[in-house]
Motif scaffolding. Structure first.
Motif, short mmCIF file in Angstrom:
data_model
loop_
_atom_site.label_atom_id
_atom_site.label_comp_id
_atom_site.label_asym_id
_atom_site.label_seq_id
_atom_site.Cartn_x
_atom_site.Cartn_y
_atom_site.Cartn_z
N GLY A 1 114.57 31.45 78.08
CA GLY A 1 113.55 31.35 77.05
C GLY A 1 112.51 32.43 77.32
N TYR A 2 111.97 33.00 76.29
CA TYR A 2 111.03 34.10 76.47
C TYR A 2 109.71 33.86 75.77
N LEU A 3 109.74 33.46 74.53
CA LEU A 3 108.54 33.23 73.74
C LEU A 3 108.49 31.78 73.28
N LEU A 4 107.28 31.27 73.12
CA LEU A 4 107.11 29.88 72.72
C LEU A 4 105.99 29.77 71.70
N ALA A 5 106.22 28.98 70.66
CA ALA A 5 105.18 28.63 69.68
C ALA A 5 105.25 27.12 69.49
N VAL A 6 104.11 26.47 69.50
CA VAL A 6 104.06 25.01 69.40
C VAL A 6 103.20 24.60 68.22
N LYS A 7 103.71 23.70 67.41
CA LYS A 7 102.96 23.18 66.27
C LYS A 7 102.26 21.87 66.63
N ASP A 8 103.00 20.96 67.27
CA ASP A 8 102.46 19.66 67.65
C ASP A 8 103.30 19.10 68.79
N ALA A 9 103.10 17.85 69.15
CA ALA A 9 103.81 17.26 70.29
C ALA A 9 105.33 17.20 70.08
N ASP B 1 110.04 40.12 71.16
CA ASP B 1 108.91 40.60 71.95
C ASP B 1 107.62 39.85 71.67
N GLY B 2 107.48 39.26 70.50
CA GLY B 2 106.22 38.60 70.16
C GLY B 2 106.43 37.52 69.13
N MET B 3 105.59 36.49 69.21
CA MET B 3 105.63 35.42 68.22
C MET B 3 104.23 34.83 68.14
N ALA B 4 103.78 34.55 66.92
CA ALA B 4 102.47 33.94 66.71
C ALA B 4 102.57 32.96 65.56
N SER B 5 101.74 31.93 65.61
CA SER B 5 101.77 30.93 64.55
C SER B 5 100.36 30.54 64.13
N SER B 6 100.27 30.09 62.90
CA SER B 6 99.03 29.58 62.34
C SER B 6 99.43 28.52 61.33
N GLY B 7 99.20 27.25 61.68
CA GLY B 7 99.67 26.17 60.80
C GLY B 7 101.18 26.18 60.74
N ASP B 8 101.74 26.17 59.54
CA ASP B 8 103.19 26.21 59.36
C ASP B 8 103.74 27.64 59.33
N SER B 9 102.87 28.64 59.34
CA SER B 9 103.31 30.03 59.27
C SER B 9 103.58 30.58 60.66
N VAL B 10 104.73 31.24 60.80
CA VAL B 10 105.13 31.84 62.07
C VAL B 10 105.66 33.24 61.79
N GLN C 1 106.47 45.60 70.48
CA GLN C 1 105.99 45.25 71.81
C GLN C 1 105.24 43.93 71.85
N GLY C 2 104.23 43.77 71.03
CA GLY C 2 103.44 42.56 71.05
C GLY C 2 102.86 42.33 69.67
N MET C 3 102.34 41.15 69.46
CA MET C 3 101.76 40.87 68.16
C MET C 3 100.74 39.76 68.24
N ASP C 4 99.89 39.73 67.22
CA ASP C 4 98.92 38.66 67.07
C ASP C 4 98.76 38.40 65.58
N MET C 5 98.19 37.26 65.25
CA MET C 5 98.01 36.87 63.86
C MET C 5 96.70 36.11 63.73
N ILE C 6 95.91 36.48 62.74
CA ILE C 6 94.71 35.73 62.38
C ILE C 6 94.86 35.41 60.90
N GLY C 7 95.18 34.16 60.59
CA GLY C 7 95.45 33.80 59.20
C GLY C 7 96.57 34.67 58.65
N PRO C 8 96.36 35.35 57.52
CA PRO C 8 97.40 36.20 56.96
C PRO C 8 97.42 37.62 57.55
N HIS C 9 96.55 37.90 58.51
CA HIS C 9 96.44 39.24 59.09
C HIS C 9 97.37 39.37 60.29
N LEU C 10 98.26 40.38 60.25
CA LEU C 10 99.26 40.59 61.30
C LEU C 10 98.98 41.90 62.01
#
Length: 178
Positions: free
Chosen positions: A16-24, A60-69, A115-124
């Motif tokens: 496993g390399y990247l992880l995104a969590v929504k809830d439990a 290389d990168g993963m980001a989430s915001s609510g249901d958007s990934v 290489q890497g990424m980040d997300m703020i709302g709809p901004h990638l």
């Protein structure tokens, strides 16, 4: 307190390399072979939800915001792998509207890597490396990938090229760390 969990469907060699969590109960994990897995039952079972690169993909990168990934990976025969989900990983869409260089099928052989990424709302914000001696690039979208801007990523007072940026973390839309 931490509990170790096994993800048998991924296998030891794939890691496993990247992880995104929504809830439990709901989480995503991406591995080093371009595979994405999803759990909706707290990790008891994992389903394969995306695969690219025929085993040579590399997320290389993963980001989430609510249901958007958003997830990004190195290039394959279709160019850079930049995918999005609006249902927290149940379904995925690969972007085909990236700038021309990022969609070039020769990108991988030319040492092109997300290489890497980040997300703020709809901004990638996605960092891109093109090889030794080439200034890294930053792919930007302010509308969750509907349109993209490609710009050089220069560091004030630092190296002007021949470096790559493995991580980006935006404090707000105008200030970030790389």
């Amino acid at each position: 307190t931490w509990t170790s969990m096994s993800i048998a469907s991924i296998g030891k060699s794939q890691g496993g390399y990247l992880l995104a969590v929504k809830d439990a109960n709901t989480a995503l994990v991406a591995n080093l072979q371009g595979k994405m897995f999803r759990t909706t039952n707290g990790g008891t079972s994992w389903d394969s939800v995306y695969y690219y690169g025929g085993g040579s993909g590399y997320f290389d990168g993963m980001a989430s915001s609510g249901d958007s990934v958003i997830a990004v990976g190195d290039a394959d025969a279709s160019g850079f792998c930049v995918i999005k989900s609006t249902d927290f990983g149940a379904t995925w869409t690969r972007f085909t509207n990236l700038p021309a260089k990022e969609l070039d099928p020769n990108t991988y052989s030319n040492q092109g890597y997300c290489q890497g990424m980040d997300m703020i709302g709809p901004h990638l914000f996605i960092t891109v490396y093109w090889g030794s001696g080439v200034t890294p690039r930053l792919l930007l979208s302010s509308d969750f990938g509907t349109t993209w801007k490609d710009t050089a990523l220069t560091l004030t007072g630092g190296a002007s090229n021949a470096y790559y940026i493995r991580s980006i973390n935006m404090a707000d839309l105008n200030n970030g760390w790389v």
